[in-house]
Design an enzyme around this catalytic site. Structure first.
Site, PDB file in Angstrom:
ATOM      1  N   LYS A  19       0.826  -1.213   0.000  1.00 35.47           N
ATOM      2  CA  LYS A  19       0.000   0.000   0.000  1.00 35.47           C
ATOM      3  C   LYS A  19       0.857   1.259   0.000  1.00 35.47           C
ATOM      4  O   LYS A  19       0.651   2.158  -0.813  1.00 35.47           O
ATOM      5  CB  LYS A  19      -0.916   0.049   1.236  1.00 35.47           C
ATOM      6  CG  LYS A  19      -1.890  -1.089   1.359  1.00 35.47           C
ATOM      7  CD  LYS A  19      -2.843  -0.880   2.528  1.00 35.47           C
ATOM      8  CE  LYS A  19      -2.169  -0.841   3.892  1.00 35.47           C
ATOM      9  NZ  LYS A  19      -1.594  -2.122   4.343  1.00 35.47           N
ATOM     10  N   ARG A  48      -9.390   0.928   8.679  1.00 38.52           N
ATOM     11  CA  ARG A  48      -8.991  -0.465   8.924  1.00 38.52           C
ATOM     12  C   ARG A  48     -10.088  -1.233   9.652  1.00 38.52           C
ATOM     13  O   ARG A  48      -9.917  -2.425   9.919  1.00 38.52           O
ATOM     14  CB  ARG A  48      -7.731  -0.487   9.784  1.00 38.52           C
ATOM     15  CG  ARG A  48      -6.441  -0.695   8.991  1.00 38.52           C
ATOM     16  CD  ARG A  48      -5.308  -0.593   9.992  1.00 38.52           C
ATOM     17  NE  ARG A  48      -4.112  -1.288   9.630  1.00 38.52           N
ATOM     18  CZ  ARG A  48      -3.022  -0.705   9.150  1.00 38.52           C
ATOM     19  NH1 ARG A  48      -3.011   0.568   8.873  1.00 38.52           N
ATOM     20  NH2 ARG A  48      -1.935  -1.414   8.920  1.00 38.52           N
ATOM     21  N   ARG A  81      11.607  -6.147   5.361  1.00 32.72           N
ATOM     22  CA  ARG A  81      11.345  -4.708   5.222  1.00 32.72           C
ATOM     23  C   ARG A  81      12.248  -3.902   6.151  1.00 32.72           C
ATOM     24  O   ARG A  81      12.492  -4.292   7.289  1.00 32.72           O
ATOM     25  CB  ARG A  81       9.874  -4.426   5.542  1.00 32.72           C
ATOM     26  CG  ARG A  81       9.510  -2.970   5.344  1.00 32.72           C
ATOM     27  CD  ARG A  81       8.071  -2.829   5.078  1.00 32.72           C
ATOM     28  NE  ARG A  81       7.262  -2.957   6.300  1.00 32.72           N
ATOM     29  CZ  ARG A  81       5.953  -2.687   6.327  1.00 32.72           C
ATOM     30  NH1 ARG A  81       5.337  -2.302   5.237  1.00 32.72           N
ATOM     31  NH2 ARG A  81       5.274  -2.825   7.447  1.00 32.72           N
TER      32      ARG A  81
END
Ligand code: AMP
Length: 213
Positions: A13, A88, A123
């Site tokens: 995203k 969310r 990440r």
């Protein structure tokens, strides 16, 4: 143009929102980044959010709704925006409706859980400017150093393996129902996340162009 990027943590995203933001000249707004900034600044809000974020849980609805309300009131949101990581929960989506904000499109980035687990494990985040990298898929020119500001790269506390699993559970239980919520409004577009970032970008742009008509 007002867009929402939905998807599991690590679905891409933020990466896609950054590209789309530059292309269409609209800000990408990440509630996660706003919360991390508040944490780094040691504000009361940041302190309140820290235990939720570090444990992989969602911050309380009223906290993130307050943050997003304030952010959307800023001048740079007049011509549209991309919401990355908000809403969310269905309660957050309803709060957007109550603000009289009508979204033009909701892009759901679809990525399998096992791919997510690999991605989040690799990440890395710049400790200074927040830019996101990946040790395999989006490495920096110099290992451990941000390409943009030369800040030191770190692993997010919530990208630790034991936390990743609970974030995925939270996604499936609390966020995924938003697909039905927005499908019912006729604004949902599914984009299948690809191995290469630029391939996902091409599909994302195609979905946005179909929304723009
Ligand atoms: P992200 O950077 O989008 O992965 O968000 C990191 C963390 O911030 C999430 O795991 C949550 O703890 C918190 N967070 C971000 N956005 C929201 C939201 N819309 N609602 C509740 N918590 C959020």
């Amino acid at each position: 143009m007002k867009l929402i990027f939905l998807g599991a943590p690590g679905a891409g995203k933020g990466t896609q929102a950054e590209v789309v933001s530059e292309r269409y000249h609209i800000p990408a707004i990440s509630t996660g980044a706003l919360l991390r900034e508040a944490m780094a600044n040691g504000t009361e809000l940041g302190m309140k959010a820290k235990s939720y974020i570090d444990g992989g849980a969602l911050a309380p609805d009223e906290v993130v709704i307050g943050i997003i309300k304030a952010r959307l009131a800023a001048d740079d949101c007049r011509n549209g925006f991309i919401l990355d990581g908000f809403p969310r929960t269905v309660a957050q989506a309803k709060a957007l409706d109550e603000m009289d904000i009508k979204m033009d499109g909701v892009i759901s980035l679809e990525v399998e859980d096992d791919v997510i687990i690999h991605r989040l494990g690799g990440r890395r985040l710049c400790s200074k400017c927040g830019s996101s990298y990946h040790v395999d898929h989006k490495p920096t020119a110099v290992a451990g150093i941000c390409d943009k500001c030369e800040g030191e790269l770190i692993t997010r506390a919530d990208d630790k393996p034991e936390v990743i699993k609970s974030r995925l559970d939270v996604y499936h239980e609390q966020t995924e129902p938003l697909k039905d919520f927005y499908a019912a409004k006729g604004v949902l577009k599914m984009v299948i996340g690809q191995e290469k970032i630029e391939d996902t970008t091409a599909l994302t742009i195609a979905a946005i162009e179909s929304i723009r008509g």
